[in-house]
Design an enzyme around this catalytic site. Structure first.
Site, short mmCIF file in Angstrom:
data_model
loop_
_atom_site.label_atom_id
_atom_site.label_comp_id
_atom_site.label_asym_id
_atom_site.label_seq_id
_atom_site.Cartn_x
_atom_site.Cartn_y
_atom_site.Cartn_z
N GLU A 175 -1.29 -1.76 -5.63
CA GLU A 175 -1.95 -1.07 -4.52
C GLU A 175 -1.01 -0.93 -3.32
OE1 GLU A 175 -4.50 -3.59 -1.71
OE2 GLU A 175 -4.88 -4.49 -3.68
N ARG A 201 -5.47 -2.85 8.31
CA ARG A 201 -4.95 -1.96 7.26
C ARG A 201 -5.88 -0.78 7.00
NH1 ARG A 201 -4.12 -5.32 2.16
NH2 ARG A 201 -3.25 -3.41 1.34
N ARG A 248 -6.38 3.51 0.49
CA ARG A 248 -5.37 2.93 -0.41
C ARG A 248 -4.93 3.94 -1.45
NH1 ARG A 248 -6.27 -0.35 2.89
NH2 ARG A 248 -6.66 -2.58 2.70
N HIS A 281 -12.04 1.94 0.51
CA HIS A 281 -11.70 0.58 0.05
C HIS A 281 -12.22 0.28 -1.35
CE1 HIS A 281 -11.03 -3.82 0.24
NE2 HIS A 281 -10.00 -3.42 0.96
#
Length: 161
Positions: A118, A129, A133, A152
């Protein structure tokens, strides 16, 4: 129904009318439009060939894993930058970038543990963050086996180039 001679303008008008019915619906009993003899009206042969080759490949990928496709040009600019970093092998801005992704949600195609890794896609104005992703699989982490999540890991889209 409209009556007219088999001219190019008539065929175009019919295709526009029929196109409103939906592109994927079968049109039984209606003849398909005939291509014009004019070379200016026909698309370049290369474009048609590319569409015929590329579309089935992308559709097959989508059907194989059931995930929607997203093209690199459709991704946020931060995701495109992250993909370039992945291809270059780093350096990555976040400590956790490149760690093994466990696929616990089982939304991605199944592979042995260690296959997926990831990477963080920076979120503007986020203090952490964020939720975006990119997950890539395989030893070389090629774009053909990368997925984007903006929530997420609740959902993924396969990245197509």
């Amino acid at each position: 129904m409209v009556k007219c001679a088999r001219t190019f303008s008539c065929i175009v008008a019919l295709s526009v009318i029929l196109g409103a019915c939906g592109k994927d619906e079968p049109r039984s009993g209606v003849p398909e439009p005939v291509a014009s003899a004019s070379p200016a009206a026909a698309p370049p042969a290369q474009t048609v060939q590319q569409a015929q080759v590329r579309q089935p490949d992308e559709t097959a990928r989508q059907e194989r894993d059931g995930l929607a496709l997203v093209h690199i040009a459709q991704l946020p600019k931060q995701a495109a930058a992250t993909l370039r970093l992945i291809e270059a092998g780093g350096p990555f801005p976040y400590e956790k970038d490149g760690v093994v992704f466990g696929n616990r949600e089982r939304l991605l195609p199944r592979h042995p543990r260690g296959y997926y890794h990831e990477y963080t896609v920076p979120t503007p104005r986020a203090r952490d963050r964020g939720a975006r992703r990119i997950v890539c699989g395989g030893p070389r982490r090629q774009i053909g086996d990368c997925y984007y999540s903006d929530d997420h890991y609740s959902s993924f889209k396969r990245i197509a180039d």
